[in-house]
Design a protein around this motif. Structure first.
Motif, PDB file in Angstrom:
ATOM      1  N   LEU A   1     -23.196   9.567  27.199  1.00 28.33           N
ATOM      2  CA  LEU A   1     -24.181  10.008  26.213  1.00 28.33           C
ATOM      3  C   LEU A   1     -23.559  10.947  25.178  1.00 28.33           C
ATOM      4  O   LEU A   1     -23.717  10.746  23.973  1.00 28.33           O
ATOM      5  N   ALA A   2     -22.850  11.973  25.656  1.00 25.92           N
ATOM      6  CA  ALA A   2     -22.355  13.031  24.758  1.00 25.92           C
ATOM      7  C   ALA A   2     -21.301  12.522  23.775  1.00 25.92           C
ATOM      8  O   ALA A   2     -21.159  13.073  22.676  1.00 25.92           O
ATOM      9  N   SER A   3     -20.587  11.479  24.148  1.00 27.31           N
ATOM     10  CA  SER A   3     -19.509  10.995  23.278  1.00 27.31           C
ATOM     11  C   SER A   3     -20.016  10.139  22.119  1.00 27.31           C
ATOM     12  O   SER A   3     -19.272   9.841  21.185  1.00 27.31           O
ATOM     13  N   ARG A   4     -21.277   9.736  22.163  1.00 30.99           N
ATOM     14  CA  ARG A   4     -21.813   8.867  21.109  1.00 30.99           C
ATOM     15  C   ARG A   4     -22.363   9.697  19.947  1.00 30.99           C
ATOM     16  O   ARG A   4     -22.608  10.897  20.086  1.00 30.99           O
TER      17      ARG A   4
ATOM     18  N   ASP B   1     -26.747   5.157  17.381  1.00 33.60           N
ATOM     19  CA  ASP B   1     -26.193   4.586  18.616  1.00 33.60           C
ATOM     20  C   ASP B   1     -26.473   5.514  19.799  1.00 33.60           C
ATOM     21  O   ASP B   1     -26.856   5.066  20.883  1.00 33.60           O
ATOM     22  N   GLN B   2     -26.297   6.817  19.582  1.00 33.96           N
ATOM     23  CA  GLN B   2     -26.542   7.780  20.659  1.00 33.96           C
ATOM     24  C   GLN B   2     -28.025   7.835  21.030  1.00 33.96           C
ATOM     25  O   GLN B   2     -28.380   7.837  22.214  1.00 33.96           O
ATOM     26  N   LEU B   3     -28.892   7.860  20.032  1.00 32.42           N
ATOM     27  CA  LEU B   3     -30.327   7.943  20.293  1.00 32.42           C
ATOM     28  C   LEU B   3     -30.820   6.697  21.022  1.00 32.42           C
ATOM     29  O   LEU B   3     -31.604   6.792  21.980  1.00 32.42           O
ATOM     30  N   GLU B   4     -30.362   5.522  20.601  1.00 31.18           N
ATOM     31  CA  GLU B   4     -30.789   4.277  21.257  1.00 31.18           C
ATOM     32  C   GLU B   4     -30.250   4.204  22.682  1.00 31.18           C
ATOM     33  O   GLU B   4     -30.933   3.747  23.602  1.00 31.18           O
ATOM     34  N   TYR B   5     -29.005   4.665  22.866  1.00 32.22           N
ATOM     35  CA  TYR B   5     -28.420   4.700  24.205  1.00 32.22           C
ATOM     36  C   TYR B   5     -29.216   5.656  25.111  1.00 32.22           C
ATOM     37  O   TYR B   5     -29.457   5.352  26.284  1.00 32.22           O
ATOM     38  N   TYR B   6     -29.626   6.796  24.558  1.00 32.01           N
ATOM     39  CA  TYR B   6     -30.386   7.796  25.318  1.00 32.01           C
ATOM     40  C   TYR B   6     -31.725   7.211  25.777  1.00 32.01           C
ATOM     41  O   TYR B   6     -32.134   7.383  26.929  1.00 32.01           O
ATOM     42  N   ARG B   7     -32.402   6.506  24.901  1.00 29.12           N
ATOM     43  CA  ARG B   7     -33.679   5.870  25.271  1.00 29.12           C
ATOM     44  C   ARG B   7     -33.456   4.854  26.401  1.00 29.12           C
ATOM     45  O   ARG B   7     -34.238   4.797  27.355  1.00 29.12           O
ATOM     46  N   ASP B   8     -32.393   4.091  26.282  1.00 30.60           N
ATOM     47  CA  ASP B   8     -32.051   3.095  27.305  1.00 30.60           C
ATOM     48  C   ASP B   8     -31.691   3.772  28.630  1.00 30.60           C
ATOM     49  O   ASP B   8     -32.085   3.322  29.702  1.00 30.60           O
ATOM     50  N   LEU B   9     -30.962   4.884  28.551  1.00 28.77           N
ATOM     51  CA  LEU B   9     -30.564   5.638  29.741  1.00 28.77           C
ATOM     52  C   LEU B   9     -31.794   6.137  30.509  1.00 28.77           C
ATOM     53  O   LEU B   9     -31.886   5.987  31.735  1.00 28.77           O
TER      54      LEU B   9
END
Length: 487
Positions: free
Chosen positions: A61-64, A68-76
């Motif tokens: 998460l932190a490296s994005r 891209d980071q926000l969408e990854y966070y929602r998916d996480l």
């Protein structure tokens, strides 16, 4: 980690909420949001990241950056709360129905960057649980968050734990767990004793997985509670459930119950739905129903310290039947009249009941000691918070026995601690709202200086008056349905 270090880190975390204001995030949403992020980071810092599925951890998460980071966070968040990806029951409970209120990628990046920059070496020295509790306390103290209803002041929690003296091997329950303050404090108290570390492997496993039981009705508070427990080395034995429903029976019997149950009536005027309830089955008054649960949930010889509002002590009909029944089954040995202004969300006058479940079900209360910590006390609020020192004289008067059997001294009409026999209480129709000191500071609003404290006190008076009216209306309705000879 010194208190100053803890306070500094908590202040830095809390100040991050200003980043989110233009994203439409409220204080409570911010704490929940920050909790998700902190939990991921803390799992990494404590070496427990293997409990999270691969691909859904802090570094990913932190490296994005950016969208891209926000969408990854929602998916996480979605995947950590899904049984398809996550097999750890506690992790599943923490992330159940989790979603983010963040809409701007820059805000998420600001949070992850700020969290990474904290002094995690210092934070690990004492334990990350203290840091997390500090954040919960900060949220409860923030009037705008409205979280005070979930947070009992720490000096009061610690006082009750010291007096009740929890021991390894005991089952300790909080049927209205909030963010887990009582359970964490009991665990901390035991771990301060050197003998705790002499326990064998089986006993240590019991402490970690079976010693603590609880329920919390509000999903967000339950989420915070589970995180608080896991960061203190206690696994998820608190369920998201309604103690006043059949789920409450699943909590089982306890050696010690510590609790500050919610005040007010059940939403929609609903009654407790418990087959084992006989005293409070016809009332929507939650605090009366919780007292019945606690009496029934105690093992024989088990002890309890429970925060209740004044109306539990004086309410007629159901309230009186409950008190009479409780004094038969239990030794109600001590009542502490708490100062006003220590609970923001309720703003009402409160007490602590200390009692022990009898070995039989008859005549267990022979006398009740009442300590008045309310009359002629400071105006507690933002400028004068409650402290450990405020309880010193009461703890000395209570004595060293958790069952209230230490030698005690009646301080007479001019003192704060007095003894009332069961016969004297019967003469009062079992009304336990006993006060004898003239309170020179009765008009508390006149002594408060912070507008928020004044507003809270006024709201408390209004809320208490409204609940008295609701309770009276309910009793009249019940009496109208009961034949005269049955009443």
């Amino acid at each position: 980690m010194s208190e100053t270090v803890t306070r500094d880190i908590v202040a830095k975390l809390w100040n991050l909420c200003h980043i989110l204001r233009d994203d439409g995030v409220t204080y409570n949403e911010y704490v929940t949001e920050l909790t998700f992020l902190l939990f991921l980071k803390m799992m990494r810092e404590t070496g427990h990241e293997s409990r999270l599925p691969l691909g859904y951890r802090w570094e990913e998460l932190a490296s994005r950056t950016g969208l891209d980071q926000l969408e990854y966070y929602r998916d996480l968040l979605l995947n950590l709360g899904s049984t398809k990806k996550t097999h750890d029951q506690t992790i599943l409970s923490i992330f159940a129905d989790a979603n983010t209120k963040l809409r701007k990628p820059a805000n998420l990046k600001a949070l992850t960057t700020a969290i990474d920059k904290l002094d995690w070496f210092e934070a690990r020295e004492e334990g990350l649980g203290n840091l997390y509790e500090g954040l919960l306390e900060k949220n409860a103290a923030e009037k705008k968050s409205g979280a005070g209803q979930y947070f009992t002041p720490r000096p009061l929690i610690d006082c009750l734990v010291r007096l009740m003296k929890p021991k390894p091997g005991e089952v300790i329950q909080d049927p209205a767990a909030g963010t887990g303050g009582f359970l964490v404090a009991a665990d901390h108290y035991m771990k301060q004793n050197d003998k705790f570390f002499d326990l064998d492997e089986k006993e240590i496993l019991f402490q970690q997985y079976s010693a603590y039981k609880g329920a919390e009705l509000v999903p967000d508070a339950h989420r915070l509670c589970l995180m608080n427990l896991i960061l203190h080395g206690i696994e998820g034995t608190v369920t998201c459930s309604d103690t006043l429903s059949p789920d409450g029976l699943a909590l089982g019997k306890a050696d010690l119950i510590l609790s500050n149950p919610p005040f007010g009536t059940k939403k929609g005027g609903g009654k407790p739905n418990r087959a084992d309830f006989s005293i409070t089955s016809d009332t929507s008054n939650k605090q009366l129903a919780f007292v019945e649960h606690i009496v029934r949930a105690l093992k024989k010889g088990g002890r309890a310290a429970v925060v209740v509002p004044d109306n539990v002590l004086f309410e007629d009909n159901t309230g009186r039947r409950l008190r009479t029944w409780m004094m038969e089954l239990c030794d109600l040995h001590t009542i502490l009249r708490l100062p006003t202004g220590i609970f923001y969300a309720q703003g009402v006058k409160t007490n602590v009941l200390f009692f022990t479940r009898g070995q039989t079900d008859k005549a267990n209360t022979e006398s009740v000691w009442v300590y008045d910590l309310r009359a002629n006390m400071p105006a507690f609020g933002k400028t004068r918070p409650l402290t450990v020192k405020d309880f010193e004289e009461f703890e000395a008067a209570f004595g060293n026995d958790p069952y209230g059997k230490a030698e005690r001294t009646d301080q007479g009409e001019s003192g704060r601690f007095r003894c009332f026999t069961r016969e004297k209480i019967k003469e009062r129709n079992d009304n336990l709202d006993i006060a004898w000191l003239r309170d020179e500071n009765d008009d508390i609003e006149e002594r408060l200086t912070e507008p928020e404290d004044i507003a809270a006190a006024i709201m408390g008076h209004l809320r208490a008056a409204l609940e008295e009216i609701e309770g009276l209306t309910e009793e009249i309705e019940v009496e109208a349905l009961v034949p005269e000879e049955a009443a």
